[in-house]
Design a protein around this motif. Sequence first.
Motif, mmCIF file in Angstrom:
data_model
loop_
_atom_site.group_PDB
_atom_site.id
_atom_site.type_symbol
_atom_site.label_atom_id
_atom_site.label_comp_id
_atom_site.label_asym_id
_atom_site.label_seq_id
_atom_site.Cartn_x
_atom_site.Cartn_y
_atom_site.Cartn_z
ATOM 1 N N HIS A 1 -30.434 112.173 69.014
ATOM 2 C CA HIS A 1 -31.727 112.741 68.441
ATOM 3 C C HIS A 1 -32.379 113.792 69.095
ATOM 4 C CE1 HIS A 1 -35.758 112.136 66.223
ATOM 5 N NE2 HIS A 1 -36.136 112.367 67.608
ATOM 6 N N ALA A 2 -32.379 113.573 70.442
ATOM 7 C CA ALA A 2 -32.862 114.537 71.507
ATOM 8 C C ALA A 2 -32.238 116.009 71.130
ATOM 9 C CB ALA A 2 -32.914 114.405 72.878
ATOM 10 N N ARG A 3 -30.894 115.947 71.089
ATOM 11 C CA ARG A 3 -30.168 117.334 70.895
ATOM 12 C C ARG A 3 -30.375 117.849 69.392
ATOM 13 N NH1 ARG A 3 -24.926 115.463 73.708
ATOM 14 N NH2 ARG A 3 -25.221 116.610 75.666
ATOM 15 N N ASP A 4 -30.537 116.814 68.471
ATOM 16 C CA ASP A 4 -31.053 117.405 66.978
ATOM 17 C C ASP A 4 -32.440 118.224 67.023
ATOM 18 O OD1 ASP A 4 -28.824 116.563 65.941
ATOM 19 O OD2 ASP A 4 -29.619 114.775 65.238
ATOM 20 N N LEU A 5 -33.185 117.813 68.170
ATOM 21 C CA LEU A 5 -34.434 118.501 68.466
ATOM 22 C C LEU A 5 -34.334 119.740 68.936
ATOM 23 C CD1 LEU A 5 -36.837 115.403 68.884
ATOM 24 C CD2 LEU A 5 -36.624 116.677 66.799
ATOM 25 N N GLY A 6 -33.253 120.110 69.603
ATOM 26 C CA GLY A 6 -33.112 121.341 70.125
ATOM 27 C C GLY A 6 -33.508 121.171 71.797
ATOM 28 N N HIS B 1 -31.852 112.497 85.279
ATOM 29 C CA HIS B 1 -31.819 113.372 84.268
ATOM 30 C C HIS B 1 -30.645 113.642 83.623
ATOM 31 C CE1 HIS B 1 -35.875 114.190 85.959
ATOM 32 N NE2 HIS B 1 -35.307 114.295 87.061
ATOM 33 N N LEU B 2 -30.549 114.054 82.407
ATOM 34 C CA LEU B 2 -29.244 114.553 81.512
ATOM 35 C C LEU B 2 -29.622 115.888 81.032
ATOM 36 C CD1 LEU B 2 -26.465 113.772 80.554
ATOM 37 C CD2 LEU B 2 -27.524 113.118 78.486
ATOM 38 N N ALA B 3 -28.946 116.848 81.502
ATOM 39 C CA ALA B 3 -29.029 118.270 80.768
ATOM 40 C C ALA B 3 -28.391 118.216 79.352
ATOM 41 C CB ALA B 3 -28.241 119.301 81.531
ATOM 42 N N LEU B 4 -29.252 118.507 78.357
ATOM 43 C CA LEU B 4 -28.594 118.665 76.951
ATOM 44 C C LEU B 4 -28.330 119.945 76.497
ATOM 45 C CD1 LEU B 4 -31.513 116.296 75.421
ATOM 46 C CD2 LEU B 4 -29.349 115.490 76.320
ATOM 47 N N ASP C 1 -42.913 117.612 76.692
ATOM 48 C CA ASP C 1 -43.109 119.090 76.490
ATOM 49 C C ASP C 1 -42.060 119.603 75.299
ATOM 50 O OD1 ASP C 1 -40.865 119.846 77.742
ATOM 51 O OD2 ASP C 1 -41.996 119.907 79.525
ATOM 52 N N GLU C 2 -42.131 120.702 75.239
ATOM 53 C CA GLU C 2 -41.230 121.689 74.053
ATOM 54 C C GLU C 2 -39.988 121.301 74.414
ATOM 55 O OE1 GLU C 2 -43.164 123.933 76.923
ATOM 56 O OE2 GLU C 2 -44.131 123.003 75.246
ATOM 57 N N THR C 3 -39.530 121.336 75.481
ATOM 58 C CA THR C 3 -38.000 121.116 76.083
ATOM 59 C C THR C 3 -37.374 119.803 76.575
ATOM 60 O OG1 THR C 3 -38.479 121.877 78.175
ATOM 61 C CG2 THR C 3 -38.104 123.649 76.493
ATOM 62 N N SER C 4 -38.341 118.893 76.840
ATOM 63 C CA SER C 4 -37.921 117.864 77.414
ATOM 64 C C SER C 4 -38.425 116.435 76.942
ATOM 65 C CB SER C 4 -37.866 117.717 79.052
ATOM 66 O OG SER C 4 -39.332 117.841 79.259
ATOM 67 N N VAL C 5 -37.683 115.073 77.236
ATOM 68 C CA VAL C 5 -38.070 113.876 76.633
ATOM 69 C C VAL C 5 -37.897 112.984 77.657
ATOM 70 C CG1 VAL C 5 -38.294 114.346 74.159
ATOM 71 C CG2 VAL C 5 -35.924 113.667 75.290
ATOM 72 N N GLU C 6 -38.405 111.776 77.563
ATOM 73 C CA GLU C 6 -38.245 110.488 78.640
ATOM 74 C C GLU C 6 -37.638 109.403 77.712
ATOM 75 O OE1 GLU C 6 -40.780 107.879 81.662
ATOM 76 O OE2 GLU C 6 -41.741 109.285 80.391
#
Length: 154
Positions: free
Chosen positions: A100-105, A150-153, A69-74
Motif C-alpha cells: 500500500h505504501a509503495r502504491d502511494l509512491g 525504517h524501510l526505504a521504499l 507527510d507526503e513521503t513517509s508513513v508509520e
Amino acid sequence: MSLRIGLADLDDPQVQALIAFHQRAMVEGSPPGLSFALDLSGLRRPDVTVWAAHRETRLAAIGALKQLDETSVEIKSMRTDPQFLRQGIAAAMLETIIAHARDLGLTRLSLETGTGPAFEPALALYRRRGFVNGPAFADYALTDFNQCLHLALA
C-alpha cells in the motif's frame, strides 16, 4: 483455511477487542510514558488506514498505517491474535502495508517499538523484511527502551 486481508471495520467488536488487547499489552510491557499504541479513537483518524486479517470468520490480526507527510508513513498497531501466532499472518499483513505504501509512491516506512523479549518476534519479522534501526522520527525520542526502524521504499 484461507487468509483474507482487507480494510478493517472499526465498529466490528472483534476488531475493537484486538485493538484493546494490543493497547493493554503495550502499556503493560512498556515503562510508564513509553507506550505509543493508538487506541480506537486514534485509529479512526483520517490519516490512519487500518487493515484486518481474517481466517474464515475469525479475526486473526490487525495492522495500521499512519501518514506522516507526503513521503513517509508509520506502521501502527500491528497485532496478531494469540490463537493465530506463528502462521505467517503478521508477515502477510506487513506485505499488505508495504504494498500500500509503495502504491502511494511513498519513499520511507517507519515504526517505533520497544526492546526486550516481548518485542523480539516482531523485531525479527521487521528485520527479515529489511527494516533497519535508525534515528527517531515524528515526535519520538530514542530511549534505552524504545527504538525506531525504517524501510526505504524507493
